[in-house]
Design a protein around this motif. Structure first.
Motif, short mmCIF file in Angstrom:
data_model
loop_
_atom_site.label_atom_id
_atom_site.label_comp_id
_atom_site.label_asym_id
_atom_site.label_seq_id
_atom_site.Cartn_x
_atom_site.Cartn_y
_atom_site.Cartn_z
N LEU A 1 0.85 -1.18 0.00
CA LEU A 1 0.00 0.00 0.00
C LEU A 1 0.89 1.24 0.00
N PHE A 2 0.44 2.24 -0.75
CA PHE A 2 1.15 3.52 -0.82
C PHE A 2 0.15 4.64 -0.53
N PRO A 3 -0.12 4.93 0.73
CA PRO A 3 -1.07 6.00 1.05
C PRO A 3 -0.47 7.38 0.81
N LEU A 4 -1.21 8.21 0.08
CA LEU A 4 -0.85 9.61 -0.15
C LEU A 4 -1.94 10.46 0.48
N GLU A 5 -1.55 11.36 1.39
CA GLU A 5 -2.54 12.09 2.18
C GLU A 5 -2.31 13.60 2.13
N ALA A 6 -3.40 14.33 2.06
CA ALA A 6 -3.40 15.79 2.26
C ALA A 6 -4.18 16.05 3.54
N PHE A 7 -3.63 16.85 4.42
CA PHE A 7 -4.25 16.98 5.74
C PHE A 7 -4.18 18.41 6.27
N ILE A 8 -5.02 18.66 7.26
CA ILE A 8 -4.96 19.87 8.06
C ILE A 8 -4.77 19.44 9.50
N LEU A 9 -3.92 20.15 10.22
CA LEU A 9 -3.52 19.70 11.56
C LEU A 9 -3.55 20.87 12.53
N LEU A 10 -4.10 20.61 13.71
CA LEU A 10 -4.14 21.62 14.77
C LEU A 10 -3.26 21.16 15.92
N ARG A 11 -2.29 21.98 16.27
CA ARG A 11 -1.37 21.66 17.37
C ARG A 11 -1.66 22.58 18.56
N GLY A 12 -1.73 22.00 19.75
CA GLY A 12 -2.00 22.77 20.95
C GLY A 12 -0.74 23.35 21.55
N VAL A 13 -0.06 24.20 20.78
CA VAL A 13 1.19 24.81 21.24
C VAL A 13 0.96 26.30 21.48
N PHE A 14 1.35 26.79 22.66
CA PHE A 14 1.12 28.18 23.04
C PHE A 14 2.41 28.86 23.50
N SER A 15 3.49 28.10 23.55
CA SER A 15 4.79 28.64 23.95
C SER A 15 5.89 27.89 23.20
N GLU A 16 6.93 28.61 22.80
CA GLU A 16 8.02 27.97 22.06
C GLU A 16 8.81 27.01 22.93
N ARG A 17 8.66 27.11 24.24
CA ARG A 17 9.37 26.20 25.15
C ARG A 17 8.42 25.19 25.80
N GLN A 18 7.20 25.08 25.27
CA GLN A 18 6.22 24.12 25.77
C GLN A 18 6.71 22.71 25.47
N TRP A 19 6.90 21.89 26.48
CA TRP A 19 7.57 20.60 26.27
C TRP A 19 6.62 19.48 25.87
N LEU A 20 5.30 19.66 26.10
CA LEU A 20 4.33 18.64 25.75
C LEU A 20 3.24 19.29 24.89
N VAL A 21 3.08 18.78 23.67
CA VAL A 21 2.15 19.39 22.71
C VAL A 21 1.21 18.33 22.15
N PRO A 22 -0.10 18.42 22.41
CA PRO A 22 -1.05 17.50 21.78
C PRO A 22 -1.43 18.03 20.39
N TYR A 23 -1.87 17.14 19.52
CA TYR A 23 -2.30 17.57 18.18
C TYR A 23 -3.32 16.60 17.63
N ALA A 24 -4.10 17.08 16.65
CA ALA A 24 -5.11 16.26 15.99
C ALA A 24 -5.40 16.85 14.62
N GLY A 25 -5.84 16.00 13.71
CA GLY A 25 -6.16 16.48 12.37
C GLY A 25 -6.68 15.35 11.51
N GLY A 26 -6.75 15.62 10.22
CA GLY A 26 -7.23 14.63 9.28
C GLY A 26 -7.36 15.23 7.90
N GLY A 27 -7.87 14.42 6.96
CA GLY A 27 -8.03 14.92 5.61
C GLY A 27 -8.26 13.82 4.60
N TRP A 28 -7.89 14.11 3.36
CA TRP A 28 -8.13 13.25 2.20
C TRP A 28 -7.01 12.23 2.05
N THR A 29 -7.36 11.02 1.61
CA THR A 29 -6.38 9.97 1.37
C THR A 29 -6.60 9.36 -0.01
N ARG A 30 -5.55 9.19 -0.76
CA ARG A 30 -5.56 8.34 -1.96
C ARG A 30 -4.70 7.13 -1.66
#
Length: 215
Positions: free
Chosen positions: A100-129
């Motif tokens: 399988l060769f998945p090719l994906e285009a996505f949008i992603l939201l990262r919960g980062v509010f400081s450049e020195r924030q050591w733990l960052v959650p993220y979530a996203g999704g989008g189209w897959t071929r």
């Protein structure tokens, strides 16, 4: 003359320090290199390939619209090899190599509010071929593609603080602002129909780990 040179050096010192600090500038791109395990949604996969999972490798490049939001593309590679009935066409086979060769285009939201924030959650999704290929011993190779969608979520850990001098050197030499270790879960749905008309999801669930570089 010496006093003038000293005053000039003291004046320029903050500029030099600022320019060498990765957190002083905003990063615009992120690069991910990752690998892990893929659990297919195809029924009885273990009967065909001896295990309910196989390897999954991928790389992603994304552009930051702003610090918390980015859009990107990802390319992956999934492969397994087995014996018996090849899923997807319902015929008896000898040695089967499934790719399988998945090719994906996505949008992603990262919960980062400081450049020195050591733990960052993220979530996203989008189209897959999903491009697929089955190489079957003594038979024709079956290949094609189908479209679908995917979702992803994970957590990333900032590595800069483990060795700040190395992080600063990485920035000066390669323009990398931050390096993260991350863990990600990803689900893909990409449907096809086999020769009997039954719908099959070529996707599944992946558990991945990798390194993220922001530059």
């Amino acid at each position: 003359m010496k006093k003038l040179s000293l005053m000039l050096a003291l004046f320029l010192l903050p500029v030099v320090v600022y320019g060498a600090d990765p957190s002083a500038e905003r990063s615009h791109w992120s690069l991910e290199l990752k690998g892990g395990m893929f659990y297919p949604d195809i029924e009885n996969w273990k009967n065909y390939y001896g295990s309910d999972k196989t390897s999954h490798y991928a790389a992603a490049l994304a552009y930051k619209l702003f610090r918390q939001l980015e859009v990107g593309i990802e390319g992956g590679y999934i492969r397994d090899k087995g014996q018996g009935l090849a899923p997807g066409h319902g015929t008896t086979a000898g040695s089967v190599t499934y790719e399988l060769f998945p090719l994906e285009a996505f949008i992603l939201l990262r919960g980062v509010f400081s450049e020195r924030q050591w733990l960052v959650p993220y979530a996203g999704g989008g189209w897959t071929r999903m491009y697929y290929q089955e190489k079957i011993e003594f038979q024709d190779t079956i290949k094609g593609y189908t479209d679908g969608y995917h979702g992803r979520a994970g957590i990333q850990l900032l590595l800069d603080g483990l060795d700040q001098d190395a992080a600063n050197s990485f920035y000066l030499e390669y323009g990398v602002h931050h390096t993260y270790l991350f863990f990600e879960a990803q689900y893909t749905r990409a449907m096809i129909e086999d020769l009997s008309g039954q719908s099959i999801n070529l996707g599944g669930t992946s558990y991945l780990a990798g390194l993220l570089f922001e530059f």
